[in-house]
Motif scaffolding. Structure first.
Motif, PDB file in Angstrom:
ATOM      1  N   ARG A   7       0.932  -1.154  -0.004  1.00 60.69           N
ATOM      2  CA  ARG A   7      -0.111   0.131  -0.046  1.00 60.69           C
ATOM      3  C   ARG A   7       0.853   1.135   0.054  1.00 60.69           C
ATOM      4  NH1 ARG A   7      -4.613  -1.692   4.535  1.00 60.69           N
ATOM      5  NH2 ARG A   7      -5.669  -3.381   2.951  1.00 60.69           N
ATOM      6  N   GLY A   8       0.203   2.313  -0.680  1.00 67.29           N
ATOM      7  CA  GLY A   8       1.071   3.516  -0.711  1.00 67.29           C
ATOM      8  C   GLY A   8       0.476   4.610  -1.347  1.00 67.29           C
ATOM      9  N   ARG A   9       1.101   5.343  -2.483  1.00 66.60           N
ATOM     10  CA  ARG A   9       0.570   6.347  -3.284  1.00 66.60           C
ATOM     11  C   ARG A   9       1.369   6.202  -4.764  1.00 66.60           C
ATOM     12  NH1 ARG A   9      -0.775  11.677   0.132  1.00 66.60           N
ATOM     13  NH2 ARG A   9      -2.203  10.364   1.521  1.00 66.60           N
ATOM     14  N   ASN A  10       0.575   6.428  -5.894  1.00 66.90           N
ATOM     15  CA  ASN A  10       1.267   6.273  -7.033  1.00 66.90           C
ATOM     16  C   ASN A  10       1.745   5.078  -7.409  1.00 66.90           C
ATOM     17  OD1 ASN A  10       1.079   9.402  -7.632  1.00 66.90           O
ATOM     18  ND2 ASN A  10       2.727   9.871  -6.185  1.00 66.90           N
ATOM     19  N   LEU A  11       1.036   4.092  -7.193  1.00 63.10           N
ATOM     20  CA  LEU A  11       1.596   2.753  -7.143  1.00 63.10           C
ATOM     21  C   LEU A  11       0.844   2.101  -8.614  1.00 63.10           C
ATOM     22  CD1 LEU A  11       1.191   1.075  -3.851  1.00 63.10           C
ATOM     23  CD2 LEU A  11       3.306   2.019  -4.863  1.00 63.10           C
ATOM     24  N   GLY A  12      -0.105   2.856  -9.382  1.00 63.64           N
ATOM     25  CA  GLY A  12      -0.989   2.454 -10.535  1.00 63.64           C
ATOM     26  C   GLY A  12       0.438   2.064 -11.575  1.00 63.64           C
ATOM     27  N   GLU A  13       0.262   1.318 -12.547  1.00 66.22           N
ATOM     28  CA  GLU A  13       1.078   0.897 -13.510  1.00 66.22           C
ATOM     29  C   GLU A  13       2.424   0.363 -13.051  1.00 66.22           C
ATOM     30  OE1 GLU A  13       0.867   3.481 -16.919  1.00 66.22           O
ATOM     31  OE2 GLU A  13      -1.275   4.522 -16.075  1.00 66.22           O
ATOM     32  N   ALA A  14       2.514  -0.089 -12.106  1.00 64.30           N
ATOM     33  CA  ALA A  14       3.845  -0.701 -11.613  1.00 64.30           C
ATOM     34  C   ALA A  14       4.077  -1.693 -12.596  1.00 64.30           C
ATOM     35  CB  ALA A  14       3.839  -1.242  -9.910  1.00 64.30           C
ATOM     36  N   SER A  15       5.577  -1.821 -12.907  1.00 65.20           N
ATOM     37  CA  SER A  15       6.110  -2.838 -13.820  1.00 65.20           C
ATOM     38  C   SER A  15       6.709  -3.922 -13.281  1.00 65.20           C
ATOM     39  CB  SER A  15       6.768  -1.938 -15.019  1.00 65.20           C
ATOM     40  OG  SER A  15       7.842  -1.033 -14.315  1.00 65.20           O
ATOM     41  N   LYS A  16       7.246  -3.607 -12.155  1.00 62.34           N
ATOM     42  CA  LYS A  16       8.385  -4.671 -11.771  1.00 62.34           C
ATOM     43  C   LYS A  16       8.479  -4.641 -10.234  1.00 62.34           C
ATOM     44  CE  LYS A  16      11.549  -7.685 -13.216  1.00 62.34           C
ATOM     45  NZ  LYS A  16      11.421  -8.735 -14.099  1.00 62.34           N
ATOM     46  N   LEU A  17       8.514  -5.730  -9.570  1.00 63.17           N
ATOM     47  CA  LEU A  17       8.663  -5.891  -8.190  1.00 63.17           C
ATOM     48  C   LEU A  17       9.948  -7.015  -8.341  1.00 63.17           C
ATOM     49  CD1 LEU A  17       8.165  -5.849  -5.297  1.00 63.17           C
ATOM     50  CD2 LEU A  17       6.657  -7.754  -5.784  1.00 63.17           C
ATOM     51  N   ARG A  18      11.139  -6.694  -7.492  1.00 58.95           N
ATOM     52  CA  ARG A  18      12.472  -7.322  -7.639  1.00 58.95           C
ATOM     53  C   ARG A  18      12.878  -7.303  -6.330  1.00 58.95           C
ATOM     54  NH1 ARG A  18      16.410  -6.656 -12.761  1.00 58.95           N
ATOM     55  NH2 ARG A  18      17.063  -8.354 -11.669  1.00 58.95           N
ATOM     56  N   PHE A  19      13.492  -8.230  -5.853  1.00 55.79           N
ATOM     57  CA  PHE A  19      14.048  -8.677  -4.632  1.00 55.79           C
ATOM     58  C   PHE A  19      15.583  -8.586  -4.848  1.00 55.79           C
ATOM     59  CE2 PHE A  19       9.845  -9.854  -3.906  1.00 55.79           C
ATOM     60  CZ  PHE A  19       9.526  -9.505  -2.745  1.00 55.79           C
ATOM     61  N   ALA A  20      16.292  -8.028  -3.641  1.00 51.88           N
ATOM     62  CA  ALA A  20      17.897  -8.071  -3.862  1.00 51.88           C
ATOM     63  C   ALA A  20      18.294  -9.567  -3.889  1.00 51.88           C
ATOM     64  CB  ALA A  20      18.140  -7.521  -2.412  1.00 51.88           C
ATOM     65  N   ARG A  21      17.524 -10.661  -3.246  1.00 49.43           N
ATOM     66  CA  ARG A  21      18.122 -11.759  -3.314  1.00 49.43           C
ATOM     67  C   ARG A  21      17.121 -12.575  -4.589  1.00 49.43           C
ATOM     68  NH1 ARG A  21      20.079 -14.742   1.194  1.00 49.43           N
ATOM     69  NH2 ARG A  21      19.425 -16.330  -0.024  1.00 49.43           N
ATOM     70  N   GLN A  22      18.092 -13.176  -5.434  1.00 47.92           N
ATOM     71  CA  GLN A  22      17.522 -13.876  -6.565  1.00 47.92           C
ATOM     72  C   GLN A  22      16.545 -14.926  -6.354  1.00 47.92           C
ATOM     73  OE1 GLN A  22      20.936 -14.675  -9.090  1.00 47.92           O
ATOM     74  NE2 GLN A  22      20.918 -12.463  -9.900  1.00 47.92           N
ATOM     75  N   ASP A  23      16.736 -15.563  -4.991  1.00 50.48           N
ATOM     76  CA  ASP A  23      15.994 -16.659  -4.698  1.00 50.48           C
ATOM     77  C   ASP A  23      14.494 -16.190  -4.071  1.00 50.48           C
ATOM     78  OD1 ASP A  23      17.306 -15.797  -2.482  1.00 50.48           O
ATOM     79  OD2 ASP A  23      17.832 -17.942  -1.838  1.00 50.48           O
ATOM     80  N   ILE A  24      14.106 -14.974  -4.120  1.00 49.29           N
ATOM     81  CA  ILE A  24      12.918 -14.409  -3.950  1.00 49.29           C
ATOM     82  C   ILE A  24      12.435 -13.827  -5.130  1.00 49.29           C
ATOM     83  CG2 ILE A  24      11.703 -12.997  -2.392  1.00 49.29           C
ATOM     84  CD1 ILE A  24      13.685 -13.123  -0.496  1.00 49.29           C
ATOM     85  N   GLN A  25      11.272 -14.124  -5.653  1.00 47.06           N
ATOM     86  CA  GLN A  25      10.684 -13.609  -6.811  1.00 47.06           C
ATOM     87  C   GLN A  25       9.329 -13.163  -6.831  1.00 47.06           C
ATOM     88  OE1 GLN A  25      12.320 -13.926 -10.058  1.00 47.06           O
ATOM     89  NE2 GLN A  25      14.156 -14.530  -8.724  1.00 47.06           N
ATOM     90  N   GLY A  26       9.122 -12.125  -7.321  1.00 50.34           N
ATOM     91  CA  GLY A  26       7.813 -11.165  -7.049  1.00 50.34           C
ATOM     92  C   GLY A  26       7.336 -11.008  -8.518  1.00 50.34           C
ATOM     93  N   GLU A  27       5.885 -11.160  -8.391  1.00 47.82           N
ATOM     94  CA  GLU A  27       5.222 -10.945  -9.521  1.00 47.82           C
ATOM     95  C   GLU A  27       4.086 -10.058  -9.289  1.00 47.82           C
ATOM     96  OE1 GLU A  27       2.003 -13.578 -12.641  1.00 47.82           O
ATOM     97  OE2 GLU A  27       3.401 -14.723 -10.776  1.00 47.82           O
TER      98      GLU A  27
END
Length: 180
Positions: A6-26
């Motif tokens: 939750r927050g503001r200005n989150l519309g049309e977010a294109s990518k969720l990336r984690f610092a660790r490669q073994d955590i994946q976000g979609e």
């Protein structure tokens, strides 16, 4: 696990990336105030807080994601008084959202001699929430209280149950305090 950011200005977010490669976000959905996402945590990811970056057309947001070992429960409203307290099982991790000047109540059964650890994680993850934790007995009498245990204002309680029975936890957000 499915999560909401939750927050503001989150519309049309294109990518969720984690610092660790073994955590994946979609990203599943993206609106102005909220993103729903699916996060896959690899088996070798250590418990604790892990950084992520969310890319939107307005810029990027850096946040944290907590990986825990306890069963997770999600807060269910309304739970703003003892009569509406959400029943939770222990041990567990309960995720919730609070507005300023809000009370949330949770009810659980505990055994005599059981030691409970209540640790509210908010400011340590960049939230502006400055909450308090209170343990109440079945009549609503205050048994223990915590306000600013950590340097960053998060409350923490270690409580040993003296008598088997029903207990309540009251989480209170007296006011919103900007995080600096």
């Amino acid at each position: 696990v499915e999560v909401r950011i939750r927050g503001r200005n989150l519309g049309e977010a294109s990518k969720l990336r984690f610092a660790r490669q073994d955590i994946q976000g979609e990203i599943l959905s993206s609106e102005f105030y909220e993103i729903r996402a699916r996060v896959k945590v690899g088996e070798s990811v250590p418990l604790g807080i892990h950084d992520y970056r969310l890319r939107t057309p307005q810029g990027s947001h850096v946040g944290v994601f907590h990986v825990g070992s306890l069963p997770q429960q999600v807060e269910v409203e309304p739970n703003d008084d003892r009569g509406k307290a959400q029943v939770i099982s222990i041990p567990s991790l309960t995720d919730g959202f609070m507005e300023a000047e809000e009370y949330d109540f949770f009810r659980f059964h505990a055994q005599a001699g059981q030691t409970l650890i209540l640790d509210l994680v908010a400011a340590r993850t960049a939230s502006s929430l400055d909450a308090t934790l209170v343990i109440l007995d079945h009549r609503g009498n205050e048994l223990d209280y915590s306000d600013d245990y950590y340097i960053f204002k998060d409350p923490h309680l270690t409580f040993t149950v003296k008598q088997e029975g029903e207990y309540f936890v009251r989480v209170m957000a007296p006011r919103a305090v900007p995080f600096r």
